[in-house]
Design an enzyme around this catalytic site. Structure first.
Site, PDB file in Angstrom:
ATOM      1  N   LYS A   1      41.503  39.262  37.432  1.00  0.00           N
ATOM      2  CA  LYS A   1      42.224  40.153  38.351  1.00  0.00           C
ATOM      3  C   LYS A   1      43.418  39.469  39.018  1.00  0.00           C
ATOM      4  O   LYS A   1      44.416  40.100  39.314  1.00  0.00           O
ATOM      5  CB  LYS A   1      41.269  40.696  39.420  1.00  0.00           C
ATOM      6  CG  LYS A   1      40.341  41.774  38.882  1.00  0.00           C
ATOM      7  CD  LYS A   1      39.692  42.549  40.025  1.00  0.00           C
ATOM      8  CE  LYS A   1      38.983  43.788  39.525  1.00  0.00           C
ATOM      9  NZ  LYS A   1      37.802  43.499  38.690  1.00  0.00           N
TER      10      LYS A   1
ATOM     11  N   GLU B   1      43.403  50.037  47.180  1.00  0.00           N
ATOM     12  CA  GLU B   1      42.079  50.603  47.398  1.00  0.00           C
ATOM     13  C   GLU B   1      41.095  49.769  46.600  1.00  0.00           C
ATOM     14  O   GLU B   1      41.462  49.099  45.632  1.00  0.00           O
ATOM     15  CB  GLU B   1      42.024  52.072  46.985  1.00  0.00           C
ATOM     16  CG  GLU B   1      41.604  52.339  45.560  1.00  0.00           C
ATOM     17  CD  GLU B   1      42.662  51.991  44.542  1.00  0.00           C
ATOM     18  OE1 GLU B   1      43.859  51.968  44.881  1.00  0.00           O
ATOM     19  OE2 GLU B   1      42.279  51.733  43.395  1.00  0.00           O
TER      20      GLU B   1
ATOM     21  N   SER C   1      35.853  37.712  31.168  1.00  0.00           N
ATOM     22  CA  SER C   1      36.759  38.190  32.218  1.00  0.00           C
ATOM     23  C   SER C   1      36.479  37.583  33.586  1.00  0.00           C
ATOM     24  O   SER C   1      37.384  37.476  34.411  1.00  0.00           O
ATOM     25  CB  SER C   1      36.699  39.717  32.306  1.00  0.00           C
ATOM     26  OG  SER C   1      35.372  40.162  32.532  1.00  0.00           O
TER      27      SER C   1
HETATM   28  C1  LIG Z   1      37.142  44.314  37.700  1.00  0.00           C
HETATM   29  C2  LIG Z   1      36.518  43.568  36.592  1.00  0.00           C
HETATM   30  C3  LIG Z   1      36.415  44.099  35.277  1.00  0.00           C
HETATM   31  C4  LIG Z   1      36.815  45.501  34.931  1.00  0.00           C
HETATM   32  O1  LIG Z   1      38.164  45.813  35.070  1.00  0.00           O
HETATM   33  P1  LIG Z   1      39.146  45.988  33.833  1.00  0.00           P
HETATM   34  O2  LIG Z   1      40.366  46.553  34.451  1.00  0.00           O
HETATM   35  O3  LIG Z   1      38.518  46.903  32.838  1.00  0.00           O
HETATM   36  O4  LIG Z   1      39.358  44.636  33.263  1.00  0.00           O
HETATM   37  C5  LIG Z   1      35.867  43.321  34.286  1.00  0.00           C
HETATM   38  N1  LIG Z   1      35.426  42.070  34.529  1.00  0.00           N
HETATM   39  C6  LIG Z   1      35.494  41.520  35.762  1.00  0.00           C
HETATM   40  C7  LIG Z   1      34.979  40.140  35.958  1.00  0.00           C
HETATM   41  C8  LIG Z   1      36.045  42.251  36.832  1.00  0.00           C
HETATM   42  O5  LIG Z   1      36.101  41.694  38.041  1.00  0.00           O
END
Ligand SMILES: *Cc1c(COP(=O)(O)O)cnc(C)c1O
Length: 387
Positions: free
Chosen positions: A89, A111, A370
Site C-alpha cells: 500500500k 476513507e 502483498s
Molecule cells: C489492502 C491489502 C490487499 C488488498 O488490496 P488490493 O488493492 O487488492 O491489493 C492485499 N494485501 C494486503 C497485504 C493489503 O493490505
C-alpha cells in the site's frame, strides 16, 4: 464524453459515473497526473522515497523449501511484505502524496474500512507534514480500535461516521462530500485500483514498480520470464501492479485469487459501483452483495475496471480459494520459509500450493507477497483454536 473519460476505459469497464461537480475535480486530477507522471523531477523524487523510505527494491526470494515440498514449479516470492509499514500500500500512497504536493494541496483526506489504507495514508502524511483526515465507519472504528490509535499516533484526525450503517460505504460518502466542499486545497487519496478515472490508471502507475522490479529480477536469476504471476485481489491494486509489466508478454499467465466469499471476478456482473463500471456482486434486489472475507483487505463487492477487462478478454485468469485453504497456506509458508504472510497474500499462496504440483520443474511461479502477517496472527490464533 470527454477525452479524459474515454482514456479511463478498459474495454467496456471503468470510466466515470459521478455528479458534475465531482467530475470537474476528477478532470483536473487526471490532467495534473498526466502532467507530472513522466516529469523527470517527479519521477526522481518518487524513486528517492521508494529507496530511502520504503526500502525498495525489495527481493524476489526463491522459496526453495516450499518448492522442494511441492515437487513442481519453482516458486519465487515478491517481497512487498518487507516494505516500510509491511505491505504494497505504501507504493501508492507515496506516489499520490507527492502528486498532491505538486498540485499545492494542503490537506489529505481518505476513507478506510479495516484501517490499513488509513494507516498507510497517515504514515506518508506524517512524513510530508500534511494535514490528514481519515473517514471511517463508526462501527469499523470500534472493531479496529488499534488501527485508529495508530492513525492518531501518526498525527491524523480520524472521523467516525455514524450516518447510515456506519460502514465503509458511509465513510466514502462523507469523504466525497468533504472533497466537493474543499477540492481547492484538498486531495482525496484513494487506496486501491478502483473508483472513477483517473484513480485506477494512477494507482496502477504507482504500483507497477512491483512488476518492473520482478521482471528485471527474474531475468537476472533465471534468464527467462515466469510461467505465471499470482496475486490476491481485493480492489486489485497489488495484483495490477504485479501484472503490469507482463500484460504484453502473452507467454506469462496472469492469475488473480479471490476469497470464495467475495468472488467479484468469478461471479460478478457488469454494473456501476462507487462511480465506475466493473464486475460487481449483486444480490437478488440488484444491490451490491454483502461480502465477507477473513482478510479485511479483500472484502469488497466490486473490483478494479482493468481486472474486469482482463477477465472478460481472457488475458488473466481468476480463481477462488476457501478460508480453510488460506489458513493452511498461512501456516505452510510460515513453517517452510519462515515468512508469515498477510491473510490477503495467503490467498495467492493457497492457489500456488494447488498449481505448482501440476507443473514441471522447468516452470516458474512468481507469487506476490502483498504484505506481512503480523497484523493477522491474533486472528489466526483464535480461528485455529475454534476449529
Ligand atoms: C489492502 C491489502 C490487499 C488488498 O488490496 P488490493 O488493492 O487488492 O491489493 C492485499 N494485501 C494486503 C497485504 C493489503 O493490505
Amino acid at each position: 464524453m470527454s477525452t479524459e473519460q474515454a482514456a479511463g476505459y478498459f474495454g467496456s469497464f471503468g470510466g466515470s459515473y459521478i455528479p458534475p461537480e465531482l467530475q470537474e475535480v476528477m478532470d483536473y486530477l487526471a490532467q495534473q497526473f498526466e502532467t507530472y507522471k513522466n516529469d523527470p523531477e517527479f519521477v526522481e523524487e518518487f524513486q528517492y522515497y521508494l529507496r530511502e523510505y520504503v526500502g525498495r527494491e525489495n527481493p524476489l526470494t526463491y522459496a526453495k523449501h516450499l518448492t522442494d515440498k511441492l515437487g513442481g514449479a519453482k516458486i519465487y516470492l515478491k517481497r512487498e511484505d518487507l516494505n516500510h509499514t509491511g505491505s504494497h500500500k505504501i507504493n501508492n500512497v507515496l506516489g499520490q502524496i507527492l502528486l498532491a504536493k505538486r498540485m499545492g494541496a494542503k490537506r489529505i483526506i481518505a476513507e478506510t474500512g479495516a484501517g490499513q489504507h488509513g494507516v498507510a495514508t497517515a504514515t506518508v502524511c506524517a512524513m510530508f507534514d500534511m494535514d490528514c483526515t481519515i473517514y471511517m465507519g463508526a462501527e469499523d472504528t470500534r472493531r479496529q480500535a488499534l488501527n485508529v490509535f495508530r492513525m492518531e499516533l501518526l498525527g491524523a484526525k480520524v472521523v467516525a461516521v455514524e450516518k447510515g450503517q456506519g460502514r465503509l460505504k458511509d465513510a466514502v460518502d462523507e469523504a466525497l462530500g468533504d472533497l466537493v466542499q474543499n477540492y481547492r486545497n484538498t486531495f482525496y487519496l484513494l487506496g486501491s485500483a478502483v473508483g472513477p478515472h483517473p484513480f485506477p490508471t494512477m494507482v496502477k502507475h504507482f504500483q507497477s514498480i512491483i512488476s518492473e522490479e520482478s521482471k528485471r529480477q527474474i531475468l537476472e536469476k533465471e534468464g527467462r520470464l515466469p510461467t505465471a504471476v499470482l496475486a490476491c485481489v481485493g480492489g486489485g491494486s497489488n495484483a495490477i501492479g504485479a501484472f503490469a509489466h507482463y500484460i504484453d508478454e502473452p507467454s506469462v499467465r496472469l492469475i488473480g485469487v479471490e476469497p470464495d466469499q467475495a468472488p467479484s471476478l468469478t461471479q460478478g456482473v457488469p454494473a456501476v459501483l462507487h462511480g465506475f463500471k466493473c464486475l460487481v456482486l449483486l444480490d437478488e434486489n440488484g444491490e451490491p452483495r454483502k461480502t465477507y472475507s477473513i482478510a479485511a483487505g479483500l472484502d469488497y463487492p466490486g473490483i478494479g475496471p482493468e481486472h474486469s477487462h482482463l477477465k472478460e478478454s481472457g488475458r488473466a485468469e481468476y480463481y477462488t480459494v476457501t478460508n480453510e485453504e488460506v489458513l493452511n497456506a498461512f501456516q505452510v509458508l510460515s513453517k517452510t520459509e519462515g515468512i508469515i504472510p498477510a491473510l490477503e497474500s495467503a490467498h495467492a499462496v493457497a492457489h500456488a500450493l494447488k498449481l505448482a504440483p501440476t507443473l514441471t520443474k522447468d516452470d516458474i511461479l512468481i507469487v506476490n507477497l502483498s504484505g506481512r502477517g503480523d497484523k493477522d496472527v491474533e486472528q489466526v490464533f483464535h480461528m485455529l483454536q475454534n476449529q
